[in-house]
Design a protein around this motif. Structure first.
Motif, PDB file in Angstrom:
ATOM      1  N   SER A  75      -8.969   6.748   2.843  1.00 39.28           N
ATOM      2  CA  SER A  75      -7.507   7.900   2.707  1.00 39.28           C
ATOM      3  C   SER A  75      -6.275   6.986   2.456  1.00 39.28           C
TER       4      SER A  75
ATOM      5  N   SER B 114      -5.372  18.427  -6.856  1.00 35.45           N
ATOM      6  CA  SER B 114      -6.213  18.704  -5.441  1.00 35.45           C
ATOM      7  C   SER B 114      -6.353  18.847  -4.341  1.00 35.45           C
ATOM      8  N   GLN B 115      -6.363  19.456  -3.193  1.00 31.48           N
ATOM      9  CA  GLN B 115      -6.295  18.841  -1.965  1.00 31.48           C
ATOM     10  C   GLN B 115      -6.811  18.150  -1.107  1.00 31.48           C
ATOM     11  N   GLU B 116      -8.504  18.612  -1.959  1.00 31.19           N
ATOM     12  CA  GLU B 116      -8.775  17.013  -1.658  1.00 31.19           C
ATOM     13  C   GLU B 116      -9.233  15.956  -2.353  1.00 31.19           C
ATOM     14  N   GLN B 117      -8.901  14.496  -1.446  1.00 27.00           N
ATOM     15  CA  GLN B 117      -9.298  13.535  -2.139  1.00 27.00           C
ATOM     16  C   GLN B 117     -10.237  13.000  -2.956  1.00 27.00           C
TER      17      GLN B 117
END
Length: 295
Positions: free
Chosen positions: A42, A121-124
């Motif tokens: 992350s 996008s907000q999600e990796q």
């Protein structure tokens, strides 16, 4: 006498080292990677699109172009190097593992950069997580190869111009210098010009590589002993397992964790410099990306 010779035969010594010392090093390396660091992927707390799509020193478009050129450079030299040095044993060496990982990283990095700039996008995305894992392997590994090569394989103190003794070592050619010196500088420079984080919680992936190479070096040396051949490296000769175990234990428990901490310090210094001087150079698009809230 026959029992004594049999007890000290290289095959018996190798098998004993493989069963105990190698397994301890492999699982010890994985334990260090998982417990002391971690197998994260992350960019948090930095958003992934900001980490991969912006730079303190150039606009996103120029960053993408720079990474395309870097990928083309690494791929071109990699093809040249493989063509020039290929042999049946080529895939066995740590240098070649390292330069292959570096080339894969720099060829794929423009794709991640393009995704971050044009399709945030907000999600990796999982692809970005894989790129982070690859970064945390290739960056310290590139420097490890430099240190090991110039200390153990071709000691710098024995180079002509430094050593006054007869039989001094000549400098390698351009390709040899690239894979044992220049590539590590380019990897570090690329890292410093971007915002991709180097987290301790992501650094455990390096120890997957070190454990794999430890196991492979022992298996290869064992097979070579049975076939009457030579080990991969003079310093990693499992026919005398004592010094090899000491060397690999020092690398696994001390040297590689120190490299992880070193690059964590480089990341900290990079971000500190950005906070003092570089943000204004990022360009309006990067400023807009950074201003978006993280969900």
């Amino acid at each position: 006498l026959e029992q004594r010779v049999r007890r000290h035969a290289p095959e018996e010594t190798m098998l004993e080292a493989w069963r105990f010392g190698v397994l301890a090093l492999v699982f010890g390396g994985l334990a260090i990677g998982g417990c002391a660091f971690g197998f994260g992927t992350s960019t948090h707390p930095v958003r992934w699109d900001v980490a991969f799509g912006t730079s303190p020193w150039m606009s996103p478009q120029r960053l993408l172009m720079a990474r395309v050129l870097m990928g083309a450079l690494f791929l071109s030299i990699y093809i040249w190097y493989v063509y020039d040095t290929w042999s049946d044993s080529w895939p066995y060496y740590l240098t070649h593992w390292s330069v292959t990982l570096e080339t894969v990283y720099f060829v794929l990095l423009p794709i991640a950069t393009h995704m971050a700039i044009n399709s945030p996008s907000q999600e990796q995305p999982p692809f970005v997580g894989g790129m982070l894992a690859l970064l945390h392997v290739q960056l310290p590994c590139s420097l490890a190869v430099v240190v090991l090569y110039w200390v153990l394989e071709k000691p710098a103190v024995k180079l002509c111009g430094i050593s006054k003794e007869e039989g001094c070592e000549e400098l390698p050619d351009f390709l040899g210098l690239f894979v044992h010196l220049y590539d590590a500088g380019l990897c570090t420079l690329s890292f410093c010009l971007g915002r991709i984080p180097f987290h301790l919680s992501n650094a455990g992936w390096l120890f997957v590589l070190t454990s794999a190479f430890t196991a492979w070096s022992a298996v290869h040396s064992l097979l070579q002993v049975f076939e009457g051949g030579a080990p991969l490296y003079d310093a990693i000769d499992w026919r005398t397992p004592g010094p090899v175990l000491q060397l690999l234990a020092a690398l696994t428990a001390v040297a590689f964790p120190a490299l992880v901490l070193l690059f964590r310090g480089v990341a900290w210094a990079r971000d500190l410099v950005e906070g003092k001087a570089g943000l204004a150079l990022a360009g309006p698009q990067a400023m807009t990306m950074m201003a978006q809230p993280m969900v």
